[in-house]
Design a protein around this motif. Structure first.
Motif, PDB file in Angstrom:
ATOM      1  N   UNK A  96       0.809  -1.212   0.000  1.00 25.56           N
ATOM      2  CA  UNK A  96       0.000   0.000   0.000  1.00 25.56           C
ATOM      3  C   UNK A  96       0.846   1.267   0.000  1.00 25.56           C
ATOM      4  N   UNK A 163      -5.949  -0.684   2.422  1.00 30.70           N
ATOM      5  CA  UNK A 163      -6.512  -1.400   1.283  1.00 30.70           C
ATOM      6  C   UNK A 163      -5.407  -1.919   0.386  1.00 30.70           C
ATOM      7  N   UNK A 164      -5.659  -3.061  -0.229  1.00 32.30           N
ATOM      8  CA  UNK A 164      -4.677  -3.634  -1.155  1.00 32.30           C
ATOM      9  C   UNK A 164      -5.392  -3.975  -2.445  1.00 32.30           C
ATOM     10  N   UNK A 165      -4.599  -4.295  -3.444  1.00 35.95           N
ATOM     11  CA  UNK A 165      -5.194  -4.784  -4.688  1.00 35.95           C
ATOM     12  C   UNK A 165      -4.612  -6.152  -4.987  1.00 35.95           C
ATOM     13  N   UNK A 252      -8.072  -8.226   0.366  1.00 34.31           N
ATOM     14  CA  UNK A 252      -7.752  -6.871  -0.107  1.00 34.31           C
ATOM     15  C   UNK A 252      -7.971  -5.802   0.935  1.00 34.31           C
ATOM     16  N   UNK A 253      -7.930  -6.186   2.212  1.00 39.89           N
ATOM     17  CA  UNK A 253      -8.160  -5.204   3.263  1.00 39.89           C
ATOM     18  C   UNK A 253      -7.589  -5.731   4.555  1.00 39.89           C
TER      19      UNK A 253
END
Lengths: 345, 403, 290
Positions: A96, A163-165, A252-253
């Motif tokens: 992130x 948050x991530x992707x 993703x979080x």
């Protein structure tokens, strides 16, 4: 006619798995079958179920980590959720804030968690059984508070989380994001499961189990208990930490609320139910942790937690060596029957 | 917008375009000739399961609706799953609702971190994510997250209102702020900071507490020692009662503002000691069921009748029930407005087009209204003061700032 | 240093809460050499039972005694039903059963009694506030009750033959059986007494922190720290430890690490005690020869 009993030339060690009696081609076929079974879901399952299975695989990996230090080495840890959290946050922070790719974060996460496990292993040397459980339980309760702390808020995102992707599937592979995550989780877990299996079957593994079963005798035999125990903690933490990294990127979080003491309890329950000190048991444990809360919810909307606890206690009473133990006994009985039939007149 | 949000929007767009398994636009997912499926998640187990009564009340409201024939000829199938207030499980359950149970849309999911875990997912999938059960501020963002909408006035707006009011009364106040160390409590800091700006650091001493702390006496003592003459509390009911009681007992009489989640007469003020809370100021958008002013109020009678028939074992003193009744009424109104078109687009359109709606359990003057640019359905609150027996409203209904 | 004095006193008041729960932990440890993770949840459950009795119209002290009796019976029942089948199992299984108990009792309380915060009456209600309002009549009264229970527990273990039998059964079940002690019933009795002490603790704590199903979650950790600090096999030590943890936690929270790390302070105490002096300040140091 000898007055003394014949001592067999090679002592018979406890068979850890029935596979050692198999021929090579049988083992190969089993591996092929297992791989096919593991890959089949991609083609058969829908996105959501694949996502669930991915989480189950990740949980299985986390339970494997716990199994190494608690199942095989006898150090009861009720705080493995802490390592899971550290792994998750390590990946989340690097991806992130630093824009790292997911694969690059894995070695860092592994190193950080291994270091932390090693550090926890030292005071753990002084604690036995119940006291270690107590201490690690306190660690599990304290983790969310530490994660929220102001001093590291800029990195961790505080209560809001990060948050991530998900990593994108490579262009040459015709899979979608969910399928790719399943493959990633499966691949990483398979590697770690294999490494753990090798570890357990090696001298080091036997030493760990010796320490669990009779520490005094082990020490008398010259094993370096301190080194082995701390390293067991380190390896165990590393594996659970990598599971945490995978979990972070699949969801993703990350947020402190994701890592309360419920995670540590779930991992412990998964280990016990799946089968303590069993590699295969970790897989069952992962499936249990993910799917049984849903079953509990079906049974009782109002009090799913009660059902979950009741199921745990039922397993402890009826199947103390878990699913894996049940399978092992069934396989042993089958082999006995087969052998008896084979020894025909 | 920051890198992460941009990347996520790009990824989301790519995902939407690339995903072959989503339902084609012309079908209405979750809707059949006789049924509409609505999904939700709540903490049915675990430490914050006290909020599970919200889902129970909503289920009862939909049952009442179905008994009366449903809406537009369709019965509502309200599916609630437990997430134990853990974001990973919220994602799992939400995906189950959307992909397996194929609900039409999501309604009143509980919690801030839990909803944070899913709101990118639902916006990527274009699933209406309506009337969230949380007062966090970030849900009113139609530009970035056009499918997500909150319901209650945010805690941040509430804190802004308190800050404005206290500055009118005491321009040079020394402010103490006691907050729960999570997203709920931190919104109060943000709200006060919004109003005070650069003066925040010199005027405010903020101290936090954890939900696991048995008492907050230590924090009250610390804050009293600063000589503050105003105390703003972002606390949950148990700690609110403790704070009011302890502040009074040690002889500290600041101008006390209490978060409006913790003002129930029977759950907070009575335990604290009704005479000890005299002068405490709060706001509300709901009617307090233990307030004698509403004893014969038709709206509250409607609510009480509903509770007696459909939630007979529900505790009337729990204001989660008046909350749920308000959210449920809003949802049913949106459903009625949809008419026969229950596609996700239309549901969202109707949700963003609620004309000022009066609700039985909301204060007179507080109405639910939305527009495509304004995703905060309730923006009005009224200040009220405890007089030893009940909450007495004063001043006008105030509108919070537009977000 | 007015603030410091206030923090100290507030710490002692909170410490009283920890001390009473720590007593229940010591009780179970002395009787079974196990630490029951679910002790807090059981105490909460008992307190709810008490509230139900009081709301049904019974006078406070009648409800009090009845609740203690019911809790005793429940403790015995749990031991007979849940611990007996696994008594020879490894420690891991025991830990598993405690965790299961924690899950069941914790969620059962909420399901049966509801989740809203409730007021629990105190028999010591008085407006006579002491020490600048920091110690209420109730807190003083509950401290007296805690000390009374402490005295009873101490006398029971040190000066009655039943207490001696219980301690023997926990230390060395095999030898105890040889001298005729019914080890199984000693363990059951121990669980019952621990549940009873827990119920008393719950009823003393609830008027201060208000009653809801999550009441004991945070308290349990601090009580553990207190019991360990004072010596988990020494009732007096546990009480002193409880007070000490209350003060330490308050002071650390106010002056040293901030209020956001109080649980970490408890964790640090636990680790510190177990690593430096596992028997606690007042416990007996046990050396085992190999």
């Amino acid at each position: 006619m000898s007055a003394t009993e014949e001592i067999p030339a090679t002592p018979v060690l406890a068979q850890a798995s029935p596979r050692s009696a198999m021929a090579n081609w049988q083992r190969g076929a089993l591996v092929l079958l297992g791989s096919a079974a593991a890959l089949a879901p991609i083609f058969v399952l829908e996105s959501f179920q694949l996502f669930q299975l991915t989480m189950a695989v990740i949980m299985a990996l986390a339970v494997l980590g716990l199994n190494i230090v608690t199942g095989y080495n006898g150090q009861i840890s009720l705080g493995h959720g802490a390592f899971y959290a550290v792994g998750a946050y390590a990946t989340a922070i690097l991806m992130s804030h630093g824009d790292w790719s997911f694969w690059a974060t894995l070695p860092v996460s592994a190193a950080v968690c291994a270091g932390l496990g090693y550090a926890v292993g030292f005071p753990a040397l002084r604690l036995g059984g119940l006291y270690l459980a107590l201490t690690t339980f306190s660690l599990a309760v304290a983790v969310p508070q530490i994660l929220k702390h102001r001093a590291i808020e800029d990195w961790t995102g505080g209560v809001q989380g990060l948050f991530l992707v998900k990593p994108d599937p490579p262009s040459w592979l015709p899979v979608d994001a969910d399928q790719w995550m399943y493959l990633v989780a499966l691949g990483v877990s398979a590697v770690l499961f294999l490494l753990s299996w090798n570890l357990i079957r090696s001298r080091v593994g036997r030493a760990l189990m010796a320490i669990r079963d009779n520490p005094t005798a082990a020490e008398a035999m010259g094993m370096d208990i301190a080194t082995l125990k701390t390293r067991a903690f380190a390896v165990s933490a590393m594996i659970t930490g990598i599971a945490g990294s995978l979990g972070a990127v699949v969801i993703e979080f990350v947020a402190p609320d994701s890592f309360g003491f419920g995670v540590s309890i779930s991992l412990f329950v998964g280990m016990v139910v799946g089968g303590v000190a069993s590699i295969a048991g970790s897989i069952f444990g992962g499936l249990f942790v993910l799917f049984v809360p849903n079953i509990a919810e079906e049974v009782s909307k109002a009090a799913p937690g009660v059902i979950y606890g009741a199921i745990l206690i039922l397993f402890l009473f009826l199947l103390p060596d878990g699913f894996a133990g049940l399978l092992r006994r069934a396989a042993a009985r089958w082999r006995r029957v087969a052998a008896r039939n084979g020894d025909g007149p | 917008m920051n890198t992460t949000a941009r990347r996520s929007l790009l990824a989301g767009a790519a995902g939407v375009l690339a995903a072959p398994r989503l339902a084609p636009a012309q079908e209405s997912p979750g809707v059949t000739a006789g049924e509409i499926r609505i999904g939700s998640t709540n903490a049915l187990s675990g430490p914050v399961s006290s909020y599970s009564v919200i889902s129970r009340c909503l289920s009862a409201m939909f049952k009442r609706l179905n008994d009366e024939g449903g809406v537009n000829g369709r019965k509502v199938n309200f599916i609630v799953y437990d997430d134990g207030y853990q974001p990973p499980r919220t994602l799992e359950q939400t995906r189950r609702l959307v992909e397996q149970d194929r609900v039409a849309f999501l309604f009143n999911q509980l919690g801030t971190p839990t909803n944070s875990a899913i709101h990118r997912y639902v916006n990527q999938r274009k699933v209406p994510h309506l009337f969230l059960a949380t007062g966090a501020d970030k849900w009113s963002n139609p530009r970035e997250y056009p499918w997500t909408m909150g319901w209650q006035p945010s805690y941040r707006i509430e804190a802004q209102i308190y800050a404005k009011h206290l500055l009118e009364q005491k321009p040079n106040a020394r402010i103490a702020l006691l907050y729960q160390n999570d997203d709920f409590g931190k919104d109060y800091i943000a709200g006060v900071r919004d109003v005070l700006g650069a003066r925040f650091d010199s005027m405010v001493r903020a101290v936090s507490h954890e939900a696991t702390d048995p008492t907050i006496d230590s924090q009250i003592v610390s804050l009293a020692a600063t000589g503050a003459d105003v105390l703003i509390c972002g606390l949950t009911p148990r700690f609110a009662a403790q704070a009011i009681r302890r502040a009074h007992d040690i002889g500290w009489k600041p101008m006390l503002f209490m978060s409006n989640v913790s003002i129930s007469g029977s759950v907070v003020m009575q335990p604290a000691g009704p005479e000890k809370g005299v002068g405490v100021i709060t706001s509300d958008y709901r009617k307090d069921q233990s307030d004698p002013a509403w004893a014969n109020d038709p709206g509250m009678e409607e609510w009480r009748g509903f509770m007696r028939r459909f939630v007979p074992d529900g505790e009337l003193g729990d204001n989660n029930y008046t909350y749920a009744y308000g959210a449920g009424t809003t949802m049913i109104q949106v459903l009625r407005q949809c008419g026969n078109d229950l596609s996700r687009e239309n549901v969202m359109r109707q949700a963003a087009g609620i004309a000022p709606l009066e609700i039985a359990t909301l204060l007179p003057g507080v109405k639910v209204s939305t527009s495509p640019a304004n995703f905060s359905p309730i923006r009005h609150m009224q200040l009220q003061r405890w007089d030893g027996k009940s909450w007495v409203r004063f001043g006008n209904v105030i509108e919070g700032a537009q977000v | 240093m007015d603030g410091l004095a206030h923090q100290l006193i507030a710490g002692i008041a909170t410490g009283g809460i920890y001390a009473s729960v720590a007593l229940a932990l010591v009780m179970i440890y002395q009787a079974t050499h196990h630490v029951n993770f679910a002790q807090g949840e059981m105490a909460t459950f008992s307190t709810f039972i008490a509230l139900t009795l009081i709301q049904a119209g019974l006078p406070y002290w009648v409800a009090f005694v009845l609740t203690v009796a019911i809790s005793f019976a429940l403790g015995v029942a749990i031991e007979r039903l849940l611990m007996r089948p696994v008594q020879h199992a490894p420690v891991l299984t025991h830990v598993g059963v405690f965790i299961g108990l924690l899950l069941i009792v914790g969620n059962l309380t909420g399901w049966v009694f509801g989740y809203t915060t409730k007021v629990f009456p105190s028999p010591f209600e008085s407006e006579g506030l002491l020490f600048g309002g920091l110690v209420s009549g109730h807190e003083l009264g509950s401290t007296v009750v805690t000390l009374a229970v402490l005295l009873l527990v101490y006398l029971f273990f040190r000066h009655t033959s039943l207490g001696l039998a219980m301690r023997a059964a926990a230390y060395n079940p095999a030898s105890s059986r040889l001298v005729g002690i019914r080890v199984g019933w000693m363990l059951a009795l121990g669980w019952g007494l621990a549940a009873a002490v827990g119920a008393v603790a719950g009823m003393m704590v609830a008027p201060v922190v208000f009653l809801d199903p999550t009441m004991m979650l945070g308290i349990l950790l601090y009580a553990f720290a207190g019991a360990l600090l004072g010596g988990i096999d020494n009732p007096m030590g546990a009480v002193v430890g409880g007070f000490a943890v209350g003060v330490l936690e308050n002071l650390a929270g106010a002056y040293v690490v901030g209020t956001e790390l109080k649980l970490t302070v408890a964790l640090a105490i636990i680790i510190g005690v177990l690593v430096v002096r596992p028997s606690g300040l007042f416990g007996r140091v046990v050396l085992s020869r190999v």
